[in-house]
Write a protein that holds these residues in place. Structure first.
Motif, PDB file in Angstrom:
ATOM      1  N   UNK A  49      36.417  43.199  71.629  1.00  0.00           N
ATOM      2  CA  UNK A  49      36.804  44.683  71.446  1.00  0.00           C
ATOM      3  C   UNK A  49      37.040  44.771  70.027  1.00  0.00           C
ATOM      4  N   UNK A  50      36.685  45.886  69.508  1.00  0.00           N
ATOM      5  CA  UNK A  50      37.048  46.443  67.859  1.00  0.00           C
ATOM      6  C   UNK A  50      37.804  47.756  67.844  1.00  0.00           C
ATOM      7  N   UNK A  51      38.599  47.802  67.281  1.00  0.00           N
ATOM      8  CA  UNK A  51      39.384  49.139  67.120  1.00  0.00           C
ATOM      9  C   UNK A  51      38.648  50.161  66.523  1.00  0.00           C
ATOM     10  N   UNK A  52      39.346  51.175  66.936  1.00  0.00           N
ATOM     11  CA  UNK A  52      38.577  52.644  66.514  1.00  0.00           C
ATOM     12  C   UNK A  52      38.208  52.760  64.825  1.00  0.00           C
ATOM     13  N   UNK A  53      38.815  52.041  63.943  1.00  0.00           N
ATOM     14  CA  UNK A  53      38.659  52.212  62.712  1.00  0.00           C
ATOM     15  C   UNK A  53      38.079  50.915  62.031  1.00  0.00           C
ATOM     16  N   UNK A  54      37.895  49.799  63.065  1.00  0.00           N
ATOM     17  CA  UNK A  54      37.155  48.832  62.948  1.00  0.00           C
ATOM     18  C   UNK A  54      38.201  47.340  62.725  1.00  0.00           C
ATOM     19  N   UNK A  55      39.486  47.673  62.939  1.00  0.00           N
ATOM     20  CA  UNK A  55      40.083  46.611  62.779  1.00  0.00           C
ATOM     21  C   UNK A  55      40.570  46.289  64.296  1.00  0.00           C
ATOM     22  N   UNK A  56      41.784  45.371  64.442  1.00  0.00           N
ATOM     23  CA  UNK A  56      42.179  45.042  65.812  1.00  0.00           C
ATOM     24  C   UNK A  56      40.913  44.372  66.622  1.00  0.00           C
ATOM     25  N   UNK A  57      40.337  43.456  66.221  1.00  0.00           N
ATOM     26  CA  UNK A  57      39.232  42.665  66.699  1.00  0.00           C
ATOM     27  C   UNK A  57      39.702  41.630  67.546  1.00  0.00           C
ATOM     28  N   UNK A  58      39.216  41.521  68.900  1.00  0.00           N
ATOM     29  CA  UNK A  58      39.453  40.438  69.753  1.00  0.00           C
ATOM     30  C   UNK A  58      38.092  39.869  70.451  1.00  0.00           C
ATOM     31  N   UNK A  59      38.381  38.581  70.732  1.00  0.00           N
ATOM     32  CA  UNK A  59      37.244  38.041  71.281  1.00  0.00           C
ATOM     33  C   UNK A  59      37.503  37.319  72.530  1.00  0.00           C
ATOM     34  N   UNK A  60      36.844  36.898  73.631  1.00  0.00           N
ATOM     35  CA  UNK A  60      37.058  36.072  74.783  1.00  0.00           C
ATOM     36  C   UNK A  60      36.852  34.532  73.846  1.00  0.00           C
ATOM     37  N   UNK A  61      37.864  33.671  74.452  1.00  0.00           N
ATOM     38  CA  UNK A  61      37.728  32.208  73.907  1.00  0.00           C
ATOM     39  C   UNK A  61      36.321  31.664  73.600  1.00  0.00           C
ATOM     40  N   UNK A  62      35.432  31.906  74.800  1.00  0.00           N
ATOM     41  CA  UNK A  62      34.530  31.180  74.698  1.00  0.00           C
ATOM     42  C   UNK A  62      33.190  31.795  73.778  1.00  0.00           C
ATOM     43  N   UNK A  63      33.650  32.722  73.028  1.00  0.00           N
ATOM     44  CA  UNK A  63      32.659  33.425  71.949  1.00  0.00           C
ATOM     45  C   UNK A  63      33.075  33.274  70.556  1.00  0.00           C
ATOM     46  N   UNK A  64      34.437  32.926  70.454  1.00  0.00           N
ATOM     47  CA  UNK A  64      35.075  32.875  69.313  1.00  0.00           C
ATOM     48  C   UNK A  64      34.530  31.914  68.387  1.00  0.00           C
ATOM     49  N   UNK A  65      34.256  32.553  67.053  1.00  0.00           N
ATOM     50  CA  UNK A  65      33.540  31.626  66.027  1.00  0.00           C
ATOM     51  C   UNK A  65      31.845  31.932  66.200  1.00  0.00           C
ATOM     52  N   UNK A  66      31.377  32.382  66.904  1.00  0.00           N
ATOM     53  CA  UNK A  66      30.074  32.475  67.413  1.00  0.00           C
ATOM     54  C   UNK A  66      29.733  33.863  67.348  1.00  0.00           C
ATOM     55  N   UNK A  67      30.504  34.834  67.949  1.00  0.00           N
ATOM     56  CA  UNK A  67      30.063  36.383  67.883  1.00  0.00           C
ATOM     57  C   UNK A  67      30.590  37.140  67.055  1.00  0.00           C
ATOM     58  N   UNK A  68      30.207  38.214  66.344  1.00  0.00           N
ATOM     59  CA  UNK A  68      30.916  38.975  65.702  1.00  0.00           C
ATOM     60  C   UNK A  68      30.701  40.735  65.979  1.00  0.00           C
ATOM     61  N   UNK A  69      31.669  41.335  66.295  1.00  0.00           N
ATOM     62  CA  UNK A  69      31.467  42.742  66.596  1.00  0.00           C
ATOM     63  C   UNK A  69      32.015  43.613  65.569  1.00  0.00           C
ATOM     64  N   UNK A  70      31.187  44.634  65.195  1.00  0.00           N
ATOM     65  CA  UNK A  70      30.999  45.715  64.196  1.00  0.00           C
ATOM     66  C   UNK A  70      30.705  46.929  64.693  1.00  0.00           C
TER      67      UNK A  70
END
Length: 116
Positions: A49-70
């Motif tokens: 999930x990414x916040x409306x202006x690009x902050x507040x990014x969260x990932x499910x544990x299984x993809x942390x460090x591998x996936x990047x949302x923008x």
């Protein structure tokens, strides 16, 4: 309201893909955006999930460090860069504004298959 996902495909373990989502029909910059994925017989899973202006990014544990949302608000686009892909990442990937989820305007999704 419409979401059009693209960028999926077949990739070997350890490979990368970049998913794109074009959103329309609502004021994109006012909404958080999320990526979900689903495999047959399983519930749709929230991936990032990414916040409306690009902050507040969260990932499910299984993809942390591998996936990047923008996101690119002027273009009404959200992206998911997926690196170091694993077979368990195989799924159909969807984008959605969580606040609009109950309206049911899911796109067709994009298939990601990670296989040797």
């Amino acid at each position: 309201v419409q979401f059009v996902e693209s960028g999926g495909g077949l990739v070997q373990p350890g490979g990368s893909l970049r998913l794109s989502c074009a959103a329309s029909g609502f004021t994109f910059g006012n909404y958080d955006m999320s990526w979900y994925r689903q495999t047959p017989g399983k519930e749709r899973e929230l991936v990032a999930t990414i916040g409306s202006v690009g902050g507040n990014i969260n990932y499910v544990d299984s993809v942390k460090g591998r996936f990047t949302v923008s996101r690119n608000n002027p273009a009404n686009m959200v992206y998911l860069q997926m690196n170091s892909l694993k077979p368990e990442d195989t799924a159909v990937y969807y984008c959605m504004a969580p606040a609009l989820r109950d309206l049911g305007y899911w796109g067709q999704g994009t298939q990601v298959t990670v296989s040797p």
